[in-house]
Design a protein around this motif. Structure first.
Motif, PDB file in Angstrom:
ATOM      1  N   LEU A 140     -49.871  19.935  56.129  1.00  0.00           N
ATOM      2  CA  LEU A 140     -48.857  18.903  56.355  1.00  0.00           C
ATOM      3  C   LEU A 140     -49.356  17.530  55.924  1.00  0.00           C
ATOM      4  O   LEU A 140     -48.608  16.740  55.357  1.00  0.00           O
ATOM      5  N   ALA A 141     -50.628  17.249  56.189  1.00  0.00           N
ATOM      6  CA  ALA A 141     -51.199  15.958  55.789  1.00  0.00           C
ATOM      7  C   ALA A 141     -51.206  15.820  54.268  1.00  0.00           C
ATOM      8  O   ALA A 141     -50.879  14.768  53.719  1.00  0.00           O
ATOM      9  N   ILE A 142     -51.559  16.891  53.571  1.00  0.00           N
ATOM     10  CA  ILE A 142     -51.591  16.857  52.108  1.00  0.00           C
ATOM     11  C   ILE A 142     -50.177  16.655  51.563  1.00  0.00           C
ATOM     12  O   ILE A 142     -49.946  15.860  50.658  1.00  0.00           O
ATOM     13  N   ILE A 143     -49.210  17.348  52.135  1.00  0.00           N
ATOM     14  CA  ILE A 143     -47.822  17.188  51.702  1.00  0.00           C
ATOM     15  C   ILE A 143     -47.346  15.763  51.954  1.00  0.00           C
ATOM     16  O   ILE A 143     -46.680  15.161  51.114  1.00  0.00           O
ATOM     17  N   ALA A 144     -47.708  15.201  53.094  1.00  0.00           N
ATOM     18  CA  ALA A 144     -47.294  13.831  53.414  1.00  0.00           C
ATOM     19  C   ALA A 144     -47.867  12.841  52.410  1.00  0.00           C
ATOM     20  O   ALA A 144     -47.172  11.951  51.926  1.00  0.00           O
ATOM     21  N   VAL A 145     -49.142  12.984  52.066  1.00  0.00           N
ATOM     22  CA  VAL A 145     -49.773  12.089  51.092  1.00  0.00           C
ATOM     23  C   VAL A 145     -49.114  12.263  49.727  1.00  0.00           C
ATOM     24  O   VAL A 145     -48.808  11.291  49.043  1.00  0.00           O
ATOM     25  N   ALA A 146     -48.827  13.497  49.338  1.00  0.00           N
ATOM     26  CA  ALA A 146     -48.172  13.741  48.052  1.00  0.00           C
ATOM     27  C   ALA A 146     -46.796  13.104  48.030  1.00  0.00           C
ATOM     28  O   ALA A 146     -46.396  12.519  47.025  1.00  0.00           O
ATOM     29  N   ASN A 147     -46.063  13.185  49.128  1.00  0.00           N
ATOM     30  CA  ASN A 147     -44.738  12.576  49.177  1.00  0.00           C
ATOM     31  C   ASN A 147     -44.804  11.063  49.090  1.00  0.00           C
ATOM     32  O   ASN A 147     -43.955  10.439  48.481  1.00  0.00           O
ATOM     33  N   VAL A 148     -45.805  10.444  49.682  1.00  0.00           N
ATOM     34  CA  VAL A 148     -45.949   8.994  49.588  1.00  0.00           C
ATOM     35  C   VAL A 148     -46.208   8.602  48.143  1.00  0.00           C
ATOM     36  O   VAL A 148     -45.607   7.690  47.611  1.00  0.00           O
ATOM     37  N   TYR A 149     -47.085   9.342  47.462  1.00  0.00           N
ATOM     38  CA  TYR A 149     -47.397   9.006  46.079  1.00  0.00           C
ATOM     39  C   TYR A 149     -46.184   9.182  45.171  1.00  0.00           C
ATOM     40  O   TYR A 149     -45.816   8.300  44.423  1.00  0.00           O
ATOM     41  N   THR A 150     -45.536  10.370  45.262  1.00  0.00           N
ATOM     42  CA  THR A 150     -44.424  10.620  44.353  1.00  0.00           C
ATOM     43  C   THR A 150     -43.181   9.852  44.759  1.00  0.00           C
ATOM     44  O   THR A 150     -42.293   9.663  43.961  1.00  0.00           O
ATOM     45  N   GLY A 151     -43.135   9.388  45.981  1.00  0.00           N
ATOM     46  CA  GLY A 151     -41.983   8.647  46.451  1.00  0.00           C
ATOM     47  C   GLY A 151     -41.799   7.317  45.753  1.00  0.00           C
ATOM     48  O   GLY A 151     -40.767   6.691  45.872  1.00  0.00           O
ATOM     49  N   PHE A 152     -42.771   6.880  45.017  1.00  0.00           N
ATOM     50  CA  PHE A 152     -42.639   5.616  44.315  1.00  0.00           C
ATOM     51  C   PHE A 152     -42.544   5.810  42.809  1.00  0.00           C
ATOM     52  O   PHE A 152     -42.805   4.903  42.047  1.00  0.00           O
ATOM     53  N   GLY A 153     -42.124   7.004  42.393  1.00  0.00           N
ATOM     54  CA  GLY A 153     -41.815   7.220  40.987  1.00  0.00           C
ATOM     55  C   GLY A 153     -43.005   7.042  40.066  1.00  0.00           C
ATOM     56  O   GLY A 153     -42.875   6.390  39.050  1.00  0.00           O
ATOM     57  N   HIS A 154     -44.131   7.612  40.405  1.00  0.00           N
ATOM     58  CA  HIS A 154     -45.330   7.536  39.583  1.00  0.00           C
ATOM     59  C   HIS A 154     -45.646   6.085  39.207  1.00  0.00           C
ATOM     60  O   HIS A 154     -45.296   5.623  38.115  1.00  0.00           O
ATOM     61  N   PRO A 155     -46.272   5.348  40.098  1.00  0.00           N
ATOM     62  CA  PRO A 155     -46.512   3.918  39.891  1.00  0.00           C
ATOM     63  C   PRO A 155     -47.157   3.578  38.547  1.00  0.00           C
ATOM     64  O   PRO A 155     -46.868   2.544  37.978  1.00  0.00           O
TER      65      PRO A 155
END
Length: 140
Positions: A12-27
């Protein structure tokens, strides 16, 4: 046994971190286009900036908008062809909307001018010619 119990929490922690990163449209992609970090939010009731320029949702994820699709077709880089296109069919080329008026910007250089619009969302959004084109755009 302790590892097995902790595994779901770690996943769940890994998924949460991945969602934060991808949530900004590949900065990193924002740095590959002029004014990529300063694209105005076309939603009249929201204002501010649109963080995921290639997406139909400001925070990224989901489907790509026309500019996002054209950016992928251009090899995920700013090219003369991508600059001179009007991805969102609003009558202004991508370069004009992103402040690269003569399509001469290179990654790492300051743009010639400010971003004046969004290259992947037809503006103004309430214009009859834009309504159908923007049907998948999410203004929150």
């Amino acid at each position: 046994m302790a590892i097995q119990r902790n595994l779901p929490k770690m996943a769940l922690a890994i998924i949460a971190v991945a969602n934060v990163y991808t949530g900004f449209g590949h900065p990193g992609y924002r740095l590959k286009i002029p004014n990529g970090i300063n694209v105005p939010n076309p939603c009249t009731n929201v204002g501010g900036l649109w963080n995921a320029v290639g997406h139909n949702v400001e925070i990224g994820g989901g489907t790509l908008n026309p500019f996002g699709k054209d950016f992928v077709e251009a090899g995920e880089s700013w090219t003369q062809t991508l600059c001179s296109m009007d991805s969102d069919n609003d009558g202004r080329i991508n370069g004009f909307e992103l402040g690269d008026f003569n399509c001469s910007w290179f990654e790492g250089q300051p743009p010639m001018g400010d971003a004046t619009g969004h290259p992947g969302i037809c503006e103004p959004m309430d214009d009859p010619k834009c309504i159908e084109m923007n049907k998948d755009v999410s203004c929150r």
